[in-house]
Each structure stands twice: as C-alpha cells, then as structure tokens.
Design a protein around this motif. Sequence first.
Motif, mmCIF file in Angstrom:
data_model
loop_
_atom_site.group_PDB
_atom_site.id
_atom_site.type_symbol
_atom_site.label_atom_id
_atom_site.label_comp_id
_atom_site.label_asym_id
_atom_site.label_seq_id
_atom_site.Cartn_x
_atom_site.Cartn_y
_atom_site.Cartn_z
ATOM 1 N N GLY A 114 -6.179 0.347 -0.568
ATOM 2 C CA GLY A 114 -6.293 -0.439 -1.640
ATOM 3 C C GLY A 114 -5.481 0.044 -2.939
ATOM 4 N N GLU A 115 -4.414 0.852 -2.826
ATOM 5 C CA GLU A 115 -3.460 1.499 -4.075
ATOM 6 C C GLU A 115 -2.680 0.317 -4.179
ATOM 7 N N VAL A 116 -2.746 -0.540 -5.194
ATOM 8 C CA VAL A 116 -1.760 -1.662 -5.464
ATOM 9 C C VAL A 116 -0.985 -1.220 -6.677
ATOM 10 N N PRO A 117 0.409 -1.354 -6.390
ATOM 11 C CA PRO A 117 1.358 -1.289 -7.615
ATOM 12 C C PRO A 117 1.357 -2.417 -8.463
ATOM 13 N N ASN A 118 1.967 -1.993 -9.639
ATOM 14 C CA ASN A 118 2.250 -3.271 -10.510
ATOM 15 C C ASN A 118 3.897 -3.313 -10.855
ATOM 16 N N LEU A 119 4.073 -3.888 -11.855
ATOM 17 C CA LEU A 119 5.757 -4.041 -12.193
ATOM 18 C C LEU A 119 6.291 -2.636 -12.206
ATOM 19 N N TRP A 120 5.936 -1.493 -12.737
ATOM 20 C CA TRP A 120 6.568 -0.367 -12.828
ATOM 21 C C TRP A 120 6.878 0.133 -11.247
ATOM 22 N N GLY A 121 6.130 -0.167 -10.477
ATOM 23 C CA GLY A 121 6.308 0.202 -8.959
ATOM 24 C C GLY A 121 7.580 -0.458 -8.401
ATOM 25 N N ILE A 122 7.363 -1.810 -8.448
ATOM 26 C CA ILE A 122 8.427 -2.806 -8.099
ATOM 27 C C ILE A 122 9.836 -2.425 -8.751
ATOM 28 N N LEU A 123 9.721 -2.261 -10.083
ATOM 29 C CA LEU A 123 10.904 -1.576 -10.655
ATOM 30 C C LEU A 123 11.538 -0.397 -9.944
ATOM 31 N N ALA A 161 2.639 10.354 -4.990
ATOM 32 C CA ALA A 161 2.889 11.560 -4.431
ATOM 33 C C ALA A 161 4.167 11.500 -3.662
ATOM 34 N N LEU A 162 4.364 10.511 -2.898
ATOM 35 C CA LEU A 162 5.503 10.318 -2.210
ATOM 36 C C LEU A 162 6.684 10.133 -2.932
ATOM 37 N N SER A 163 6.639 9.404 -4.033
ATOM 38 C CA SER A 163 7.672 9.106 -4.932
ATOM 39 C C SER A 163 8.023 10.649 -5.776
ATOM 40 N N SER A 165 8.623 6.464 -0.159
ATOM 41 C CA SER A 165 7.627 6.149 -1.162
ATOM 42 C C SER A 165 7.384 4.444 -0.979
ATOM 43 N N VAL A 166 8.543 3.761 -0.593
ATOM 44 C CA VAL A 166 8.416 2.320 -0.768
ATOM 45 C C VAL A 166 7.292 1.963 0.470
ATOM 46 N N VAL A 167 7.451 2.611 1.652
ATOM 47 C CA VAL A 167 6.873 2.228 2.795
ATOM 48 C C VAL A 167 5.416 2.989 2.620
ATOM 49 N N GLY A 168 5.104 3.804 1.870
ATOM 50 C CA GLY A 168 3.866 4.599 1.810
ATOM 51 C C GLY A 168 3.094 3.636 0.775
ATOM 52 N N ILE A 169 3.740 3.020 -0.108
ATOM 53 C CA ILE A 169 2.992 2.217 -0.981
ATOM 54 C C ILE A 169 2.485 0.985 -0.400
ATOM 55 N N ILE A 170 3.195 0.298 0.541
ATOM 56 C CA ILE A 170 3.052 -0.895 1.280
ATOM 57 C C ILE A 170 2.002 -0.810 2.169
ATOM 58 N N ALA A 224 5.722 8.133 6.648
ATOM 59 C CA ALA A 224 5.212 7.394 5.614
ATOM 60 C C ALA A 224 3.744 6.843 6.112
ATOM 61 N N ILE A 225 3.689 6.307 6.868
ATOM 62 C CA ILE A 225 2.360 5.948 7.642
ATOM 63 C C ILE A 225 1.369 6.927 7.832
ATOM 64 N N GLU A 226 1.961 8.206 8.456
ATOM 65 C CA GLU A 226 1.397 9.522 8.611
ATOM 66 C C GLU A 226 0.700 9.850 7.435
ATOM 67 N N ALA A 227 1.272 9.771 6.236
ATOM 68 C CA ALA A 227 0.754 10.240 5.132
ATOM 69 C C ALA A 227 -0.514 9.401 4.705
ATOM 70 N N VAL A 228 -0.716 8.229 4.949
ATOM 71 C CA VAL A 228 -1.868 7.528 4.446
ATOM 72 C C VAL A 228 -2.792 8.058 5.250
ATOM 73 N N PHE A 229 -2.522 8.130 6.824
ATOM 74 C CA PHE A 229 -3.589 8.594 7.754
ATOM 75 C C PHE A 229 -4.192 9.943 7.321
ATOM 76 N N VAL A 230 -3.262 10.968 6.820
ATOM 77 C CA VAL A 230 -3.658 12.163 6.294
ATOM 78 C C VAL A 230 -4.538 12.074 5.043
ATOM 79 N N LYS A 231 -4.253 11.225 4.062
ATOM 80 C CA LYS A 231 -5.018 10.813 2.994
ATOM 81 C C LYS A 231 -6.487 10.288 3.543
ATOM 82 N N LYS A 232 -6.540 9.406 4.471
ATOM 83 C CA LYS A 232 -7.895 9.085 5.164
ATOM 84 C C LYS A 232 -8.614 10.290 5.678
#
Length: 276
Positions: free
Chosen positions: A97-106, A229-231, A85-90, A147-155
């Motif tokens: 363009g899915e940017v996390p906030n402080l909750w995501g960092i925590l 989703a990955l989380s 989920s960490v790699v997926g977010i990055i 995790a990278i594949e997950a983003v490609f699948v979303k695309k």
Amino acid sequence: MGNVYQKQLTTGGNHPLLVNFLTYLLLSVACIFGASFIQWQPLSQQFWLYSILGGIAGALGNGFLVKALQKGDLSVLGPINSYKSVVGIIVAIILLGEVPNLWGILGIVLIIYGSYFVLDTTAERFSLALLKKSEIQFRLWAMILTAIEAVFVKKVILASSTTVAFISWCCFGAVFSFVLFFIYRLDLTKEAGKIQRSDIGKYVFLILCIGTMQLTTNYAFEQMAVGYALSLFQLSTIVSVLLGYRFFKEQNIRKKLIGSAIMIIGSIVIILLKND
C-alpha cells in the motif's frame, strides 16, 4: 564490489549457479550460531509464506544476475538496476500500500531517460534489438525478481525482525538456489571441482560484500518504504560504471556517467516522496 567478484569468478570458469549457491550456502553456515538463539515456532504463517516466496525470487533473481555479469559489461548492467526502484514501487503499491505521487512519477521518468544514455553506448544502441541480447534479458529478469524479492523481504521483516529476516534470506536462498542445479541438470560436484585456489579469496570477499549488503538493506527496509530504499541504492550506479572501467577496461565511460547521473537524480526525486 560484490558484482565485481561475481564477474571475476564467472569469467574465470565458475558456473553462475555455483557462485549463486555457494554465496547463499556459506552465508547460511555463518548464520548457524545466531539461528540457535531464535525461537522459530512462534513465527507466523505470513513469515514462512513470504520467506519461501522471497527465497524463490531471490535465488532466481541472483542467478540471473550472476549469469548476466558473466556475459555483459558491469558499467551497462549496473545502471539497468535503477529500474529496480520502478518495479519495487509498483509491487509495493499492491502488497504494501505504498503509493507514489507526482514526485515519484517524475523520478521514474528521469530514471528511464538516464538509461537511454547508458544503453546507447552498446552496439545495438537504445533499441528493441538490445533486448535480444541474452545478458540484457538476464539482467532485466534479475532486476524484476529482486525488486519483487525486496517487497517479500519487507513483509518478512514486518513479521519478525531484521536479523531473523536476514537468516531466513540466507537459508531459503540456499535451498532454492540448490534446487536450480536439479532443474538445469548440473553436476554440483563437477562444477565445484572447477574452483581454483585463487578463487577462494574472491568467494570470501563476495560473501562479505553480499552479507553486508543484505544486512544493511534489511535495516533500510525496516526504517523506510521499499520504493525509497531501492531508489537510494541506485547511488551505486556510478560506482558500477567506475568499477567496470577500473577492473574490466570497459569503454564509453563518460556517456555512461552522464546517464547514471540522470538516473540518480531520478532516484533522489523518488526519495523526496518520504518528505511529502
């Protein structure tokens, strides 16, 4: 459960790349009827580009995963997947363009902290020496690539639909996992000849597990951000620990469960991003 069948097959003598290839291939065969009703020509160049990239990342990632399961403990390798989920977010920040906030960092911090408890149960404990273990390296590569594949699948889903994306995932995964046999100079016929009659049922259940997993994953990606989703998927961490104990008699389950629970809390915190 899919990981259990993968581990049982590889420890039983099936080559990890064979298990990976047959999973994609047999899922592709099952998709032939549905694929005949789809108009493929109108699909955009973006669809084909990300289908190919997703197929490469998926074939490599799942190949590494099966290899890791062959050598490592399911109750350790399963929780490591929480880093996905960490790699997926990055990656999602860059491509979607899915940017996390402080909750995501925590949430990310909690996932890393929880992994300390799980990895501390190994002989090398939570240290750089642990990274030298081949099964840990294989699992980390699998986690990064899937995790990278997950983003490609979303695309791909954004350029088509969940059903078309599933068929694409199966077919391109089969093509590129087949290519891996040539890269590693393995004899497909020889490796397939090692399959025992008792393995057939495990392959059937493996295909059912992986097929169901990817179909429902596509639906989740269509409805929510990849990072969320990955989380959410990390709820399977505790299941992996329990299955490792049940099927393979793996030890230090209590500490692994505590670490898994912390990692899940981190995943839940990331999911709160959706409501922010």
